[in-house]
Every structure is written in C-alpha cells, then in structure tokens.
Scaffold this active site. Sequence first.
Site, PDB file in Angstrom:
ATOM      1  N   ALA A  75       0.947  -1.316   0.042  1.00  0.00           N
ATOM      2  CA  ALA A  75      -0.049   0.070   0.001  1.00  0.00           C
ATOM      3  C   ALA A  75       0.808   1.096   0.054  1.00  0.00           C
ATOM      4  O   ALA A  75       0.450   2.163  -0.648  1.00  0.00           O
ATOM      5  CB  ALA A  75      -1.000  -0.097   1.203  1.00  0.00           C
ATOM      6  N   THR A  76       1.933   1.169   0.927  1.00  0.00           N
ATOM      7  CA  THR A  76       2.894   2.304   0.863  1.00  0.00           C
ATOM      8  C   THR A  76       3.298   2.954  -0.586  1.00  0.00           C
ATOM      9  O   THR A  76       3.087   4.055  -1.172  1.00  0.00           O
ATOM     10  CB  THR A  76       4.061   2.098   1.622  1.00  0.00           C
ATOM     11  OG1 THR A  76       3.701   2.122   2.982  1.00  0.00           O
ATOM     12  CG2 THR A  76       5.006   3.419   1.566  1.00  0.00           C
ATOM     13  N   ASN A 155      -6.203   2.835  10.831  1.00  0.00           N
ATOM     14  CA  ASN A 155      -5.363   1.686  11.446  1.00  0.00           C
ATOM     15  C   ASN A 155      -4.925   1.636  12.818  1.00  0.00           C
ATOM     16  O   ASN A 155      -4.698   0.631  13.310  1.00  0.00           O
ATOM     17  CB  ASN A 155      -3.759   1.833  10.632  1.00  0.00           C
ATOM     18  CG  ASN A 155      -3.108   3.077  10.674  1.00  0.00           C
ATOM     19  OD1 ASN A 155      -3.641   4.196  10.472  1.00  0.00           O
ATOM     20  ND2 ASN A 155      -1.964   2.866  11.319  1.00  0.00           N
ATOM     21  N   GLN A 183      -6.881  -0.992   5.568  1.00  0.00           N
ATOM     22  CA  GLN A 183      -7.477  -1.806   6.697  1.00  0.00           C
ATOM     23  C   GLN A 183      -8.997  -2.247   6.311  1.00  0.00           C
ATOM     24  O   GLN A 183      -9.611  -2.862   7.222  1.00  0.00           O
ATOM     25  CB  GLN A 183      -7.603  -0.895   7.947  1.00  0.00           C
ATOM     26  CG  GLN A 183      -5.874  -0.658   8.526  1.00  0.00           C
ATOM     27  CD  GLN A 183      -5.123  -1.687   8.887  1.00  0.00           C
ATOM     28  OE1 GLN A 183      -5.845  -2.712   9.199  1.00  0.00           O
ATOM     29  NE2 GLN A 183      -4.039  -1.429   9.034  1.00  0.00           N
ATOM     30  N   SER A 203      -3.103  -3.767   0.705  1.00  0.00           N
ATOM     31  CA  SER A 203      -1.931  -4.486   0.841  1.00  0.00           C
ATOM     32  C   SER A 203      -2.239  -5.955   1.309  1.00  0.00           C
ATOM     33  O   SER A 203      -3.143  -6.069   1.975  1.00  0.00           O
ATOM     34  CB  SER A 203      -1.115  -3.967   1.889  1.00  0.00           C
ATOM     35  OG  SER A 203       0.344  -4.334   1.751  1.00  0.00           O
ATOM     36  N   THR A 244       9.785  -6.695 -12.616  1.00  0.00           N
ATOM     37  CA  THR A 244       9.273  -7.947 -12.999  1.00  0.00           C
ATOM     38  C   THR A 244       8.091  -8.293 -11.555  1.00  0.00           C
ATOM     39  O   THR A 244       8.295  -7.981 -10.583  1.00  0.00           O
ATOM     40  CB  THR A 244      10.330  -9.096 -12.844  1.00  0.00           C
ATOM     41  OG1 THR A 244      11.399  -8.642 -13.715  1.00  0.00           O
ATOM     42  CG2 THR A 244       9.901 -10.329 -12.881  1.00  0.00           C
ATOM     43  N   CYS A 329       3.975   1.069  11.339  1.00  0.00           N
ATOM     44  CA  CYS A 329       4.714   1.533  10.062  1.00  0.00           C
ATOM     45  C   CYS A 329       5.356   2.883  10.371  1.00  0.00           C
ATOM     46  O   CYS A 329       5.816   3.476   9.309  1.00  0.00           O
ATOM     47  CB  CYS A 329       3.525   1.571   8.987  1.00  0.00           C
ATOM     48  SG  CYS A 329       2.867   0.078   8.445  1.00  0.00           S
TER      49      CYS A 329
END
Length: 385
Positions: A75-76, A155, A183, A203, A244, A329
């Site tokens: 997600a970041t 979160n 979340q 995520s 990739t 985080c």
Amino acid sequence: MDEFHNISYFDYNSTTPIDPRVLDAMLPFLQDNFANPSSTHHFGQSINEKVKQAREQIADFINAEPSELIFTSGATEAINIAIKGVAESYSSKGKHIITVSTEHKAVLDTCKDLERKGFEITYLTVQNNGLIDLDELQKAIRPDTLLVSVMYANNETGVIQPIKEIAKLSHEEGALFMTDATQAVGKIEIDADDLGVDLLCFSGHKMYAQKGIGALYVRQRGNKVRLTPQIHGGGHEQGLRSGTLNVPGIIALAKACEIASQEMMQNQNTISELRDSLEVQLFKLPNTSLNGDVKNRIYNTSNICFKGQDANVMIGRMKNIALSNGSACSSAVVEPSHVLKAMGLGEDDAFASIRFSLGKFNTKEDIETVIQKIKEITQTNNNYA
C-alpha cells in the site's frame, strides 16, 4: 507458525499471518512455476496466464476491471504512485491537495514531500470521534484542488469515514478522490465502482497474504484517471509500475481475496463478538475509555486509553501477548500517536492508549489471557500510584 501459536496475537492491523491455504497456493510459484511472466517463451506465457487469472479475481473482489488494477509492493508504494502521479499529471490545474491529519504516514509523508516541491497541502482536522467534518472538507476544496485523500478505516482506531459521500462531494467540487483502504479490503465488502473512488490502495499482508504485494486501483471507467509514472524501466503494469511482477505475491493475493469473499461474514461475526467481549471486561476497569467512534469503526479494532498508565510499560510486561500502542509503520522513535493527538487526546492519554486489533485466528482463550494480564498490571500499577 509454532511461535505464533504460543502468542496471544492482537496486532492484526500491523500484519497478519499467512493463511495456510494462501501459502499452499503460492508455493508452486516459488518453486517449479518460477518463469518471468513477461518472457515470450511458452513457459513464461503460461505463468502470464496465471497472473491474468489472478488479476481478474482480485479486480472482481473490489468490483473493478482487470485493467484498472496495478500491482505494487504494498500500500505504501501504491499511495506514492497515486498521490505523486496525480500531482504531476494534473499540475496544470493547480497544486493543492487535501488530506486528513489522522492519515497513515505513507500519505502524510508523501504529502510532506510534495510540499517541499511547491505543492500546498490542507490537512483536515477530525472530531473527537475521529470522523472528519464534511462541511470543513467542502469549504477546503478550491478550484485548484487536484486530489482529496481520506483513509477508509483508520489503522489505529478503526474509525470508518463516509467514503462514498466524500467521493461524491469531491467530484461535485471538481477534485479527484483517493482512499487508502488497506485496513478495509478483506474485512468488509468493497465496491470501488459504487463508492465512486478514483484511486484505492490496499496491501496483501493485512489480509492473510504475504508481505511485499499490494495493489492500486486506478479508475478507467467514465473519467479516466491519468497518472505520471514514478518508477521507470520496462513499462510493466501499463507503464505505471515497471519491474518484474511478484508472481507468488500476486497468486497469494488472489487466493486471499477468494478466501475473504467466502468467509467475510463468518469472520465479521466471530471477530466482532470477541472484540465486544474484550471491551466489556476492560471497560469495567477504572479510568478506561474508547478512542474513536463506537459505531463507525471496523469490527476488529479497539483502541483503549488506560488513563494514568504507560502503554509501553504495559506492553513490555506482556511477554506472550502481542499488542501495539500505535502504527507499526512509523519509526521506532517513542512519541505519542499523531492520530490520537489529532482527536484531542493529550500526550499522557495518548501514551496510555493501546490498540487491540483482532483477526480470524484469535480465540476466546486469547481474550481471557489478555484481560487477566491487563487486570494484573493495572492493579499493580494503581497500588504503587
């Protein structure tokens, strides 16, 4: 998983264990099915076909078109691509972005970076319950506002914002709308098209898949959203995220979406019942209160202030219990939660608050264990006070 089974784990908003069924699905793509899906040979193309199927499955889970899904490392990265991509693509309109003071650091720090580059950011305040004031948002939107970014479910507190209303308001005022739904995806039903969002991030490791895989939804239906690429080199993911593809991660995320789709209601019922029983007992303790809105929050999260206590000390004394006093985080620097401070808590109360985030592997025994331990610690601390 042996060590995990010896711990009463209440940090699911930080990360989740991989569901064994997800692990089984991804293992072949770590071993025999290892080809690069961008390769032109038959082996590579057979893997590419599996990626296409997974993309369709994940897109369907949030009611998106497969072409609207960009795979990222999490997600970041998705947030960075979205906010910076909009900022560069639409800068001819203006340089104003609106977000919220309680957002995840991935959003706040990205906005801080844009401020250094000449963009103007409005950080909306929140009410004491963690919800934004829609009137304040409407007043903040200007003709040069490019983007409004509001987290779906917080979160730290679990507070759920009225995303559909915010998206509608943003569009009426001529701005794009993004939501960090990290979340929320996998816990509650998400319909990106019905919500009307332009960009949505999530995520895998928050929903029982592996770390290192996430996705960005970029609306292509109706008003197509334009993003300036932030990563170059190969033109993967429609040129928006070169590199990739993480095939095992993509397969894992698809399997996690499949399981969540099948078990969402069951998880909601079981987990919310466990959280409620936890709160009933903990709120019997003196000087305890809930941080956030009682009704408008995700069902697995409870952020509780134990007034007069030190949350770090409490957590440190619970050796076989995993808890958090903020976002995992953020840096390891000991400082009060920016989310709780934005909601009006003083530093002492913010430092006295603990986040309990539950998941599908929690048991009644876990609840009993943490309640008993917290009772012991607070009683001991009160006796020495």
